[in-house]
Design an enzyme around this catalytic site. Structure first.
Site, PDB file in Angstrom:
ATOM      1  N   ASN A   6       0.854  -1.188   0.000  1.00 40.57           N
ATOM      2  CA  ASN A   6       0.000   0.000   0.000  1.00 40.57           C
ATOM      3  C   ASN A   6       0.900   1.251   0.000  1.00 40.57           C
ATOM      4  O   ASN A   6       1.728   1.423   0.902  1.00 40.57           O
ATOM      5  CB  ASN A   6      -0.894  -0.043   1.254  1.00 40.57           C
ATOM      6  CG  ASN A   6      -1.821   1.151   1.320  1.00 40.57           C
ATOM      7  OD1 ASN A   6      -1.400   2.283   1.123  1.00 40.57           O
ATOM      8  ND2 ASN A   6      -3.083   0.904   1.620  1.00 40.57           N
ATOM      9  N   ASP A   8      -0.135   4.510  -0.042  1.00 38.86           N
ATOM     10  CA  ASP A   8      -0.828   5.746   0.364  1.00 38.86           C
ATOM     11  C   ASP A   8       0.102   6.751   1.053  1.00 38.86           C
ATOM     12  O   ASP A   8       0.009   7.957   0.835  1.00 38.86           O
ATOM     13  CB  ASP A   8      -1.953   5.429   1.360  1.00 38.86           C
ATOM     14  CG  ASP A   8      -3.128   4.730   0.715  1.00 38.86           C
ATOM     15  OD1 ASP A   8      -3.203   4.713  -0.526  1.00 38.86           O
ATOM     16  OD2 ASP A   8      -3.971   4.189   1.466  1.00 38.86           O
ATOM     17  N   HIS A   9       0.974   6.216   1.917  1.00 40.66           N
ATOM     18  CA  HIS A   9       1.738   7.151   2.742  1.00 40.66           C
ATOM     19  C   HIS A   9       2.959   7.741   2.027  1.00 40.66           C
ATOM     20  O   HIS A   9       3.581   8.666   2.542  1.00 40.66           O
ATOM     21  CB  HIS A   9       2.062   6.527   4.100  1.00 40.66           C
ATOM     22  CG  HIS A   9       0.796   6.246   4.852  1.00 40.66           C
ATOM     23  ND1 HIS A   9      -0.140   7.232   5.101  1.00 40.66           N
ATOM     24  CD2 HIS A   9       0.253   5.101   5.324  1.00 40.66           C
ATOM     25  CE1 HIS A   9      -1.191   6.706   5.721  1.00 40.66           C
ATOM     26  NE2 HIS A   9      -0.974   5.418   5.859  1.00 40.66           N
ATOM     27  N   HIS A  42      -5.597   3.859  -1.693  1.00 37.52           N
ATOM     28  CA  HIS A  42      -6.933   4.218  -1.215  1.00 37.52           C
ATOM     29  C   HIS A  42      -7.225   5.648  -1.654  1.00 37.52           C
ATOM     30  O   HIS A  42      -6.541   6.572  -1.230  1.00 37.52           O
ATOM     31  CB  HIS A  42      -6.933   4.102   0.324  1.00 37.52           C
ATOM     32  CG  HIS A  42      -8.258   4.324   0.964  1.00 37.52           C
ATOM     33  ND1 HIS A  42      -8.467   4.127   2.305  1.00 37.52           N
ATOM     34  CD2 HIS A  42      -9.462   4.728   0.468  1.00 37.52           C
ATOM     35  CE1 HIS A  42      -9.730   4.382   2.605  1.00 37.52           C
ATOM     36  NE2 HIS A  42     -10.349   4.773   1.509  1.00 37.52           N
ATOM     37  N   ARG A  44      -9.330   8.364  -0.938  1.00 39.95           N
ATOM     38  CA  ARG A  44     -10.294   8.757   0.096  1.00 39.95           C
ATOM     39  C   ARG A  44     -11.141   9.913  -0.398  1.00 39.95           C
ATOM     40  O   ARG A  44     -10.700  10.726  -1.219  1.00 39.95           O
ATOM     41  CB  ARG A  44      -9.562   9.155   1.381  1.00 39.95           C
ATOM     42  CG  ARG A  44      -8.889   7.983   2.080  1.00 39.95           C
ATOM     43  CD  ARG A  44      -8.349   8.403   3.428  1.00 39.95           C
ATOM     44  NE  ARG A  44      -9.415   8.558   4.388  1.00 39.95           N
ATOM     45  CZ  ARG A  44      -9.711   7.655   5.339  1.00 39.95           C
ATOM     46  NH1 ARG A  44      -8.991   6.563   5.474  1.00 39.95           N
ATOM     47  NH2 ARG A  44     -10.704   7.863   6.168  1.00 39.95           N
ATOM     48  N   ARG A  48      -6.928  12.994   1.056  1.00 38.47           N
ATOM     49  CA  ARG A  48      -5.835  13.417   1.943  1.00 38.47           C
ATOM     50  C   ARG A  48      -4.474  12.889   1.491  1.00 38.47           C
ATOM     51  O   ARG A  48      -3.454  13.466   1.823  1.00 38.47           O
ATOM     52  CB  ARG A  48      -6.111  13.007   3.387  1.00 38.47           C
ATOM     53  CG  ARG A  48      -6.052  11.524   3.633  1.00 38.47           C
ATOM     54  CD  ARG A  48      -6.195  11.205   5.094  1.00 38.47           C
ATOM     55  NE  ARG A  48      -7.554  11.422   5.565  1.00 38.47           N
ATOM     56  CZ  ARG A  48      -8.065  10.818   6.645  1.00 38.47           C
ATOM     57  NH1 ARG A  48      -7.312  10.002   7.351  1.00 38.47           N
ATOM     58  NH2 ARG A  48      -9.296  11.032   7.018  1.00 38.47           N
ATOM     59  N   GLU A  69      -8.603   0.723  -3.084  1.00 44.07           N
ATOM     60  CA  GLU A  69      -9.500   0.737  -1.920  1.00 44.07           C
ATOM     61  C   GLU A  69     -10.379   1.970  -2.021  1.00 44.07           C
ATOM     62  O   GLU A  69      -9.878   3.071  -2.289  1.00 44.07           O
ATOM     63  CB  GLU A  69      -8.685   0.825  -0.627  1.00 44.07           C
ATOM     64  CG  GLU A  69      -7.799  -0.361  -0.378  1.00 44.07           C
ATOM     65  CD  GLU A  69      -6.891  -0.160   0.830  1.00 44.07           C
ATOM     66  OE1 GLU A  69      -6.116  -1.074   1.123  1.00 44.07           O
ATOM     67  OE2 GLU A  69      -6.936   0.928   1.453  1.00 44.07           O
ATOM     68  N   THR A 100      -8.603   3.661   8.348  1.00 41.81           N
ATOM     69  CA  THR A 100      -9.841   2.879   8.289  1.00 41.81           C
ATOM     70  C   THR A 100      -9.977   2.083   9.582  1.00 41.81           C
ATOM     71  O   THR A 100      -9.263   1.111   9.796  1.00 41.81           O
ATOM     72  CB  THR A 100      -9.805   1.940   7.067  1.00 41.81           C
ATOM     73  OG1 THR A 100      -9.396   2.699   5.938  1.00 41.81           O
ATOM     74  CG2 THR A 100     -11.173   1.346   6.792  1.00 41.81           C
ATOM     75  N   GLU A 150     -11.315  -9.177   2.673  1.00 36.92           N
ATOM     76  CA  GLU A 150     -10.057  -8.817   3.323  1.00 36.92           C
ATOM     77  C   GLU A 150     -10.381  -8.681   4.800  1.00 36.92           C
ATOM     78  O   GLU A 150     -11.221  -7.866   5.196  1.00 36.92           O
ATOM     79  CB  GLU A 150      -9.478  -7.512   2.747  1.00 36.92           C
ATOM     80  CG  GLU A 150      -8.165  -7.162   3.453  1.00 36.92           C
ATOM     81  CD  GLU A 150      -7.362  -6.064   2.770  1.00 36.92           C
ATOM     82  OE1 GLU A 150      -7.417  -5.952   1.522  1.00 36.92           O
ATOM     83  OE2 GLU A 150      -6.677  -5.322   3.494  1.00 36.92           O
ATOM     84  N   HIS A 190      -4.085  -4.439   7.560  1.00 31.23           N
ATOM     85  CA  HIS A 190      -4.237  -3.259   8.421  1.00 31.23           C
ATOM     86  C   HIS A 190      -3.459  -3.428   9.717  1.00 31.23           C
ATOM     87  O   HIS A 190      -3.653  -4.387  10.451  1.00 31.23           O
ATOM     88  CB  HIS A 190      -5.701  -2.927   8.757  1.00 31.23           C
ATOM     89  CG  HIS A 190      -5.873  -1.451   8.949  1.00 31.23           C
ATOM     90  ND1 HIS A 190      -5.458  -0.806  10.086  1.00 31.23           N
ATOM     91  CD2 HIS A 190      -6.349  -0.500   8.121  1.00 31.23           C
ATOM     92  CE1 HIS A 190      -5.687   0.479   9.962  1.00 31.23           C
ATOM     93  NE2 HIS A 190      -6.222   0.707   8.768  1.00 31.23           N
ATOM     94  N   GLY A 191      -2.546  -2.488   9.931  1.00 33.49           N
ATOM     95  CA  GLY A 191      -1.784  -2.470  11.175  1.00 33.49           C
ATOM     96  C   GLY A 191      -0.696  -3.532  11.260  1.00 33.49           C
ATOM     97  O   GLY A 191      -0.077  -3.697  12.316  1.00 33.49           O
ATOM     98  N   GLY A 212       1.012  -1.283   4.395  1.00 35.58           N
ATOM     99  CA  GLY A 212       1.498   0.010   3.940  1.00 35.58           C
ATOM    100  C   GLY A 212       2.323   0.773   4.949  1.00 35.58           C
ATOM    101  O   GLY A 212       3.536   0.947   4.788  1.00 35.58           O
TER     102      GLY A 212
END
Ligand code: PXP
Length: 241
Positions: A6, A8-9, A42, A44, A48, A69, A100, A150, A190-191, A212
């Site tokens: 991922n 995104d960041h 993702h 959003r 963001r 996503e 999320t 997922e 996630h996480g 991610g």
């Protein structure tokens, strides 16, 4: 077990200053070279991190797959149909959340999710629903006709009590087996980070992990490709246990 990276960041860092760097295209290309099996992003509602143009620029460059996503809204559906990623993962979205925070409630929002799922399926886009490890949510996903779940591992990742974490892990294992028996492909994410991914990677039914934040954070110290390769090694270690 596959790794979806991922990115995104990477976009979060870019948006923090409104620059055109770091390049998400370079991040995706290098991630694929380092062994990523898909690139996840993702879009959003509040834009963001990822921007609409990122999707359009990225799609023709990818040699693996794009996993988009998005929230189950008409706006996002129109964008997905236009960009045509290979996979879409429908996620819940609240503007004020930091990330999320929970799974989709497929039961409460059944009709809306079914409508969006059907439209994506008609466009040959594989649909995944991001859900908590919960039997009723798996049942609703199977009934609605989405081929993939997922499992949200955020709760597992956040627990600090070892017993509670083990209980949550057992639940994820049980739900993975249950979903596979129902004919669903099982992904998770996630996480997840370099210390907690091994136990999740032990679960044989899981096909792909989407990770991610931890990879981007590790990349600051050891470099982007190394961070991806190290995550793959941690997953392999878990699978061998
Ligand atoms: N899977 C889904 C559905 C997500 O929404 C996210 C966060 O965007 C991830 C995986 C990756 O989570 P993390 O950044 O904590 O690894």
């Amino acid at each position: 077990m596959k790794l979806g990276v991922n990115i995104d960041h990477i976009a979060t860092i870019r948006q923090a200053r409104g620059t055109d760097y770091p390049s998400i295209l370079e991040a995706a290309t290098l991630a694929e070279q380092a062994g990523a099996d898909s690139i996840t992003l993702h879009l959003r509602e509040d834009r963001r991190h990822m921007q609409d143009r990122d999707l359009y620029e990225l799609k023709p460059l990818l040699t693996t797959k794009m996993n988009l996503e998005m929230a189950a809204t008409a706006e996002m559906l129109a964008i997905a149909l236009d960009v045509a990623p290979q996979d879409v993962c429908l996620v819940p979205e609240r503007r004020e959340e930091r990330t999320t925070e929970g799974g989709l409630d497929v039961i409460t929002h059944y009709q809306q999710i079914e409508k969006i799922t059907q439209a994506l399926k008609e466009a040959d886009i594989r649909v995944s629903l991001f859900i908590a490890p919960d039997k009723a949510q798996v049942d609703a996903t199977a009934k609605l006709g989405a081929p993939v779940i997922e499992i949200h591992t955020g709760h597992y990742a956040n627990l600090t009590d070892a017993n509670l974490q083990q209980q949550e892990l057992n639940k994820i294992k049980m739900i993975s087996a249950y979903a596979q028996e129902k004919g669903l492909v099982v992904n998770a994410g996630h996480g997840l980070h370099y210390e907690n991914v091994q136990q999740i990677a032990q679960i044989k039914q899981i096909d792909e992990l989407n990770i991610g934040h931890a990879i981007v954070a590790k990349a600051i110290f050891i470099g982007w490709e190394n961070a991806i390769q190290l995550m793959k090694q941690c997953m392999d270690e878990g699978q061998k246990r």
